[in-house]
Design a protein around this motif. Structure first.
Motif, short mmCIF file in Angstrom:
data_model
loop_
_atom_site.label_atom_id
_atom_site.label_comp_id
_atom_site.label_asym_id
_atom_site.label_seq_id
_atom_site.Cartn_x
_atom_site.Cartn_y
_atom_site.Cartn_z
N LEU A 194 0.23 2.80 10.55
CA LEU A 194 0.50 3.69 9.42
C LEU A 194 -0.71 3.86 8.52
CD1 LEU A 194 4.14 2.49 8.70
CD2 LEU A 194 3.43 4.65 9.76
N TYR A 195 -1.49 2.79 8.31
CA TYR A 195 -2.71 2.90 7.49
C TYR A 195 -3.71 3.84 8.15
CZ TYR A 195 -1.13 -1.48 5.18
OH TYR A 195 -0.44 -2.45 4.50
N ASP A 196 -3.75 3.85 9.47
CA ASP A 196 -4.67 4.75 10.18
C ASP A 196 -4.21 6.21 10.13
OD1 ASP A 196 -6.34 2.66 10.89
OD2 ASP A 196 -5.56 2.48 12.93
N LYS A 197 -2.91 6.41 10.04
CA LYS A 197 -2.35 7.77 10.13
C LYS A 197 -2.23 8.49 8.79
CE LYS A 197 1.37 10.29 12.33
NZ LYS A 197 2.46 10.24 13.27
N ARG A 231 0.85 -1.20 0.00
CA ARG A 231 0.00 0.00 0.00
C ARG A 231 0.88 1.24 0.00
NH1 ARG A 231 -5.07 -0.74 4.18
NH2 ARG A 231 -5.66 -2.82 3.50
N VAL A 232 0.62 2.13 -0.96
CA VAL A 232 1.40 3.36 -1.06
C VAL A 232 0.70 4.44 -0.23
CG1 VAL A 232 2.33 5.11 -2.63
CG2 VAL A 232 2.17 2.71 -3.37
N LEU A 233 1.45 5.03 0.69
CA LEU A 233 0.92 6.02 1.63
C LEU A 233 1.56 7.38 1.39
CD1 LEU A 233 1.16 3.86 4.87
CD2 LEU A 233 -0.78 4.03 3.31
N ASP A 234 0.75 8.44 1.44
CA ASP A 234 1.22 9.81 1.30
C ASP A 234 1.60 10.33 2.68
OD1 ASP A 234 1.59 12.54 1.01
OD2 ASP A 234 -0.25 12.85 -0.13
N VAL A 235 2.90 10.47 2.92
CA VAL A 235 3.38 10.94 4.22
C VAL A 235 3.94 12.36 4.12
CG1 VAL A 235 3.85 8.61 5.05
CG2 VAL A 235 5.68 9.88 3.93
N HIS A 236 3.66 13.03 3.01
CA HIS A 236 4.27 14.34 2.72
C HIS A 236 4.01 15.38 3.81
CE1 HIS A 236 6.28 17.10 0.02
NE2 HIS A 236 5.41 18.01 0.43
N ALA A 250 2.03 15.10 7.00
CA ALA A 250 2.07 14.69 8.41
C ALA A 250 3.35 13.96 8.79
CB ALA A 250 0.86 13.82 8.73
N GLY A 251 4.09 13.43 7.81
CA GLY A 251 5.25 12.63 8.15
C GLY A 251 6.57 13.10 7.61
N TYR A 252 6.62 14.31 7.03
CA TYR A 252 7.85 14.77 6.40
C TYR A 252 9.04 14.77 7.37
CZ TYR A 252 10.87 17.13 3.12
OH TYR A 252 11.92 17.42 2.27
N GLU A 253 8.80 15.19 8.60
CA GLU A 253 9.90 15.25 9.57
C GLU A 253 10.45 13.86 9.90
OE1 GLU A 253 8.32 15.77 13.93
OE2 GLU A 253 6.99 16.84 12.55
N PHE A 254 9.66 12.82 9.70
CA PHE A 254 10.10 11.46 9.97
C PHE A 254 10.71 10.78 8.74
CE2 PHE A 254 6.54 12.16 12.93
CZ PHE A 254 7.23 12.04 14.11
N TYR A 255 10.07 10.96 7.57
CA TYR A 255 10.43 10.23 6.35
C TYR A 255 11.18 11.08 5.33
CZ TYR A 255 7.04 7.16 8.45
OH TYR A 255 6.37 6.36 9.35
N GLY A 256 11.26 12.40 5.55
CA GLY A 256 11.96 13.28 4.63
C GLY A 256 13.47 13.01 4.63
N PRO A 257 14.21 13.69 3.75
CA PRO A 257 15.65 13.42 3.58
C PRO A 257 16.49 13.53 4.84
CG PRO A 257 14.82 14.82 1.81
CD PRO A 257 13.70 14.68 2.80
N GLU A 258 16.04 14.27 5.84
CA GLU A 258 16.79 14.40 7.08
C GLU A 258 16.15 13.63 8.24
OE1 GLU A 258 19.74 15.96 7.03
OE2 GLU A 258 19.35 16.29 4.90
N GLY A 259 15.05 12.95 7.98
CA GLY A 259 14.33 12.26 9.04
C GLY A 259 14.93 10.93 9.45
N PRO A 260 14.60 10.46 10.63
CA PRO A 260 15.16 9.20 11.12
C PRO A 260 14.72 7.97 10.32
CG PRO A 260 13.43 9.98 12.59
CD PRO A 260 13.68 11.07 11.59
N TYR A 261 13.60 8.08 9.60
CA TYR A 261 13.09 6.95 8.80
C TYR A 261 13.20 7.22 7.31
CZ TYR A 261 11.18 5.95 13.39
OH TYR A 261 11.05 5.73 14.73
N LYS A 262 14.17 8.06 6.92
CA LYS A 262 14.34 8.44 5.51
C LYS A 262 14.58 7.23 4.61
CE LYS A 262 19.18 9.44 6.30
NZ LYS A 262 19.62 10.22 7.43
N HIS A 263 15.12 6.16 5.16
CA HIS A 263 15.39 4.96 4.36
C HIS A 263 14.10 4.28 3.87
CE1 HIS A 263 14.82 3.44 8.40
NE2 HIS A 263 14.57 2.25 7.89
#
Length: 120
Positions: free
Chosen positions: A98-101, A36-41, A43-56
C-alpha cells in the motif's frame, strides 16, 4: 473531487480521520496503515469507497484487519495486541504494497498499539 493539496497540508488527527471515508465528496478518501495516512481517492476509490469491498478500512487505521486478512468492520482498528508474529508479517507485507501504491499525506498522532505478539 479530492483536494489533495489541502489533505497534504493538514494530515487529520485520529478523531477526524473518519470524515475521510469517501461518503462526503468534499473530502478525500483516506486510509491509514500502521499510522501512515494514505490518499486512496483516485487510484483506490473502487476498493475503499462506500460501495467497495474494503470500505471498512476507509477513514480509519485498519491495520488489524489487514493483519488478520479480515473484511469485518469490527477488525478495522489500529489495535495490534494479541497478533501473532505471522499476522504481524502479513501486516508488514500489506503495508509495503500500500505504501508503494498510494501517496502518503500524513501520520496519525497515535499510530497503533504496540504489543508483544501473542504466543503460539
Amino acid at each position: 473531487m479530492c483536494d489533495r493539496g489541502r489533505a497534504r497540508a493538514r494530515a487529520p488527527p485520529d478523531v477526524s480521520l473518519a470524515r475521510y471515508d469517501g461518503k462526503d465528496p468534499r473530502h478525500c478518501l483516506l486510509i491509514a496503515v500502521k499510522g501512515r495516512v494514505l490518499d486512496v481517492h483516485e487510484a483506490g476509490y473502487e476498493f475503499y469507497g462506500p460501495e467497495g469491498p474494503y470500505k471498512h478500512l476507509a477513514g480509519k487505521d485498519g491495520s488489524r484487519a489487514l493483519a488478520l486478512m479480515s473484511l469485518k468492520a469490527e477488525d478495522a482498528t489500529n489495535d495490534l495486541s494479541e497478533l501473532s508474529e505471522d499476522q504481524l508479517g502479513v501486516l508488514d507485507d500489506w503495508a509495503t504494497k500500500l505504501y508503494d501504491k498510494y501517496p502518503m499525506v500524513g501520520m496519525l498522532q497515535q499510530p497503533h498499539a504496540h504489543a508483544a505478539p501473542a504466543s503460539s
